[in-house]
Motif scaffolding. Structure first.
Motif, mmCIF file in Angstrom:
data_model
loop_
_atom_site.group_PDB
_atom_site.id
_atom_site.type_symbol
_atom_site.label_atom_id
_atom_site.label_comp_id
_atom_site.label_asym_id
_atom_site.label_seq_id
_atom_site.Cartn_x
_atom_site.Cartn_y
_atom_site.Cartn_z
ATOM 1 N N ARG A 1 -2.258 -3.767 -1.987
ATOM 2 C CA ARG A 1 -1.960 -5.178 -1.736
ATOM 3 C C ARG A 1 -0.789 -5.270 -0.771
ATOM 4 O O ARG A 1 -0.082 -4.297 -0.520
ATOM 5 C CB ARG A 1 -1.663 -5.887 -3.043
ATOM 6 N N TRP A 2 -0.596 -6.448 -0.242
ATOM 7 C CA TRP A 2 0.405 -6.658 0.798
ATOM 8 C C TRP A 2 1.728 -7.081 0.158
ATOM 9 O O TRP A 2 2.194 -8.217 0.323
ATOM 10 C CB TRP A 2 -0.133 -7.696 1.792
ATOM 11 N N THR A 3 2.309 -6.138 -0.606
ATOM 12 C CA THR A 3 3.613 -6.381 -1.243
ATOM 13 C C THR A 3 4.449 -5.113 -1.100
ATOM 14 O O THR A 3 3.906 -4.036 -0.820
ATOM 15 C CB THR A 3 3.484 -6.671 -2.755
ATOM 16 N N ARG A 4 5.736 -5.241 -1.334
ATOM 17 C CA ARG A 4 6.631 -4.083 -1.179
ATOM 18 C C ARG A 4 6.241 -2.944 -2.112
ATOM 19 O O ARG A 4 6.150 -1.788 -1.708
ATOM 20 C CB ARG A 4 8.077 -4.503 -1.464
ATOM 21 N N GLN A 5 6.036 -3.308 -3.396
ATOM 22 C CA GLN A 5 5.704 -2.248 -4.361
ATOM 23 C C GLN A 5 4.422 -1.524 -3.995
ATOM 24 O O GLN A 5 4.324 -0.302 -4.116
ATOM 25 C CB GLN A 5 5.517 -2.858 -5.752
ATOM 26 N N ALA B 1 1.393 3.089 -2.193
ATOM 27 C CA ALA B 1 0.304 3.679 -1.401
ATOM 28 C C ALA B 1 0.838 4.824 -0.535
ATOM 29 O O ALA B 1 0.189 5.867 -0.394
ATOM 30 C CB ALA B 1 -0.360 2.610 -0.535
ATOM 31 N N ALA B 2 2.036 4.629 0.017
ATOM 32 C CA ALA B 2 2.643 5.697 0.820
ATOM 33 C C ALA B 2 2.879 6.929 -0.046
ATOM 34 O O ALA B 2 2.607 8.057 0.364
ATOM 35 C CB ALA B 2 3.947 5.206 1.439
ATOM 36 N N GLY B 3 3.376 6.707 -1.267
ATOM 37 C CA GLY B 3 3.625 7.818 -2.186
ATOM 38 C C GLY B 3 2.342 8.548 -2.540
ATOM 39 O O GLY B 3 2.303 9.780 -2.593
ATOM 40 N N LEU B 4 1.279 7.768 -2.759
ATOM 41 C CA LEU B 4 -0.003 8.389 -3.126
ATOM 42 C C LEU B 4 -0.481 9.331 -2.020
ATOM 43 O O LEU B 4 -1.024 10.397 -2.294
ATOM 44 C CB LEU B 4 -1.074 7.314 -3.373
ATOM 45 N N VAL B 5 -0.274 8.942 -0.776
ATOM 46 C CA VAL B 5 -0.797 9.749 0.322
ATOM 47 C C VAL B 5 0.190 10.835 0.750
ATOM 48 O O VAL B 5 -0.162 12.007 0.829
ATOM 49 C CB VAL B 5 -1.158 8.846 1.523
ATOM 50 N N TYR B 6 1.443 10.402 1.022
ATOM 51 C CA TYR B 6 2.387 11.322 1.663
ATOM 52 C C TYR B 6 3.412 11.920 0.700
ATOM 53 O O TYR B 6 4.226 12.746 1.114
ATOM 54 C CB TYR B 6 3.149 10.593 2.772
#
Ligand code: ADP
Ligand code: MG
Length: 310
Positions: free
Chosen positions: A176-180, A185-190
């Motif tokens: 979703r388009w929120t800070r959290q 999502a960044a954590g999940l990938v990178y």
């Protein structure tokens, strides 16, 4: 083509968006399979309004066919399949269209729990299943459990196997388009134990894996909507927030170069998880922008240019 749908959080719009993309691809003439790998919460049947499997395939006496959970655990019978057009209770979905392809749901098992380990038995069975599906269908959408789940591990291990190396694969990360959600999502990938590092540990090549990952922003609010001159301060604030989210996304490698597309907030989907039909737009119930967004995502998914290394 094998398309894995992931998200760090639940409630990210992963299943609703994936199933609507699958439906759009089917309308565009592709044969599509939708495999529910959300083992702890296998409700894809509800999205396609197939009542018999709305919470996964029930555990019945004559188990001539099983859901994905039991199949992967080693049951030696076939996986149940539900042709959406033939088994849905939604009349608008029943007639999918003369130029359309097939849309087939492979449900999970009702009451099937999350996997605890991704052992070789499970991975080999997964490989066999995905190989067969990829031969039979042009697109196979695999809706994975949220987070760094065993479902994600199974998917990564399977796709690292020699026999699946030459299959076309896409990894979609919904948020979703929120800070959290952006940070998650960044954590999940990178992140240290994220998709990329885990994949590399299982034998994937980092650059190849990265090239196959795109993000999808869901339910993005229009910062200018519903605001008259009276709300000038609020309009300014919303635009600032949107700009800040864009900066945050870019800073976390979720910017435009790794973006497949975005969906707008859709009133219908806030009330009810479902496939958005063209008829819902004609009837002035759903927004044209929503259908446009799903069509765009479906086209981009199939467009090799969108997947070239940048
Ligand atoms: N574009 C959208 N606008 C508004 N609500 C949406 C949109 N996309 C999804 N939703 C809603 O968000 C909720 C979570 O979506 P879902 O696909 O079930 O998430 P996940 O599979 O990631 O857990 C659902 O109620 C769904 O209808
Ligand atoms: Mg879901």
């Amino acid at each position: 083509m094998l398309v894995f749908s992931t998200s760090d959080k639940g409630g990210s719009g992963r299943s609703v968006t994936s199933s609507n993309i699958a439906y759009r691809l089917c309308l565009q003439g592709y044969d599509v399979a939708y495999a529910d790998f959300d083992f702890g919460s296998p409700t894809a049947g509800a999205l396609f309004e197939i009542t018999a499997v709305q919470r996964g395939l029930p555990d019945n006496e004559d188990d001539s066919e099983v859901g994905l959970h039991r199949y992967l655990l080693g049951s030696y019978v076939g996986v149940a399949r539900f042709d959406v057009g033939a088994t849905t209770d939604r009349s608008g979905l029943r007639y999918i269209g003369s130029n359309a392809g097939r849309l087939v749901l492979l449900p999970g098992d009702e009451g099937g729990a999350e996997f605890l380990t991704s052992d070789d038995v499970v991975v080999n069975r997964c490989a066999r299943l995905l190989t067969e599906l990829d031969q039979e269908f042009e697109i196979v959408v695999i809706d994975l459990s949220a987070g760094r789940s065993v479902a994600l591990e199974i998917a990564l291990k399977t796709m690292a196997l020699e026999q699946l190396r030459d299959h076309v694969v896409r990894w979609l990360v919904f948020h979703r388009w929120t800070r959290q959600h952006i940070l998650a999502a960044a954590g999940l990938v990178y992140g240290p134990n994220g998709l990329v590092n885990t994949g590399v540990n299982y034998g994937h090549r980092r650059e190849e894996l990265l090239a196959a990952i795109r993000f999808v922003r869901t339910a993005v609010p229009a910062p200018n909507a519903h605001l008259g001159a009276r709300h000038g301060a609020q309009a300014t604030w919303l635009q600032e927030q949107n700009a800040a989210l864009k900066r945050l996304a870019t800073h976390n490698k979720l910017g435009l170069t790794s973006l497949l597309g975005a969906t707008p907030i859709e009133q219908v989907l806030q009330w009810r998880e479902q496939i958005i039909l063209d008829n819902d737009v004609v009837a002035n119930i759903a927004a044209q922008e929503t259908v446009d967004a799903y069509n765009y995502l479906a086209r981009r998914l199939m467009d090799n240019v969108a997947w070239e290394r940048l």
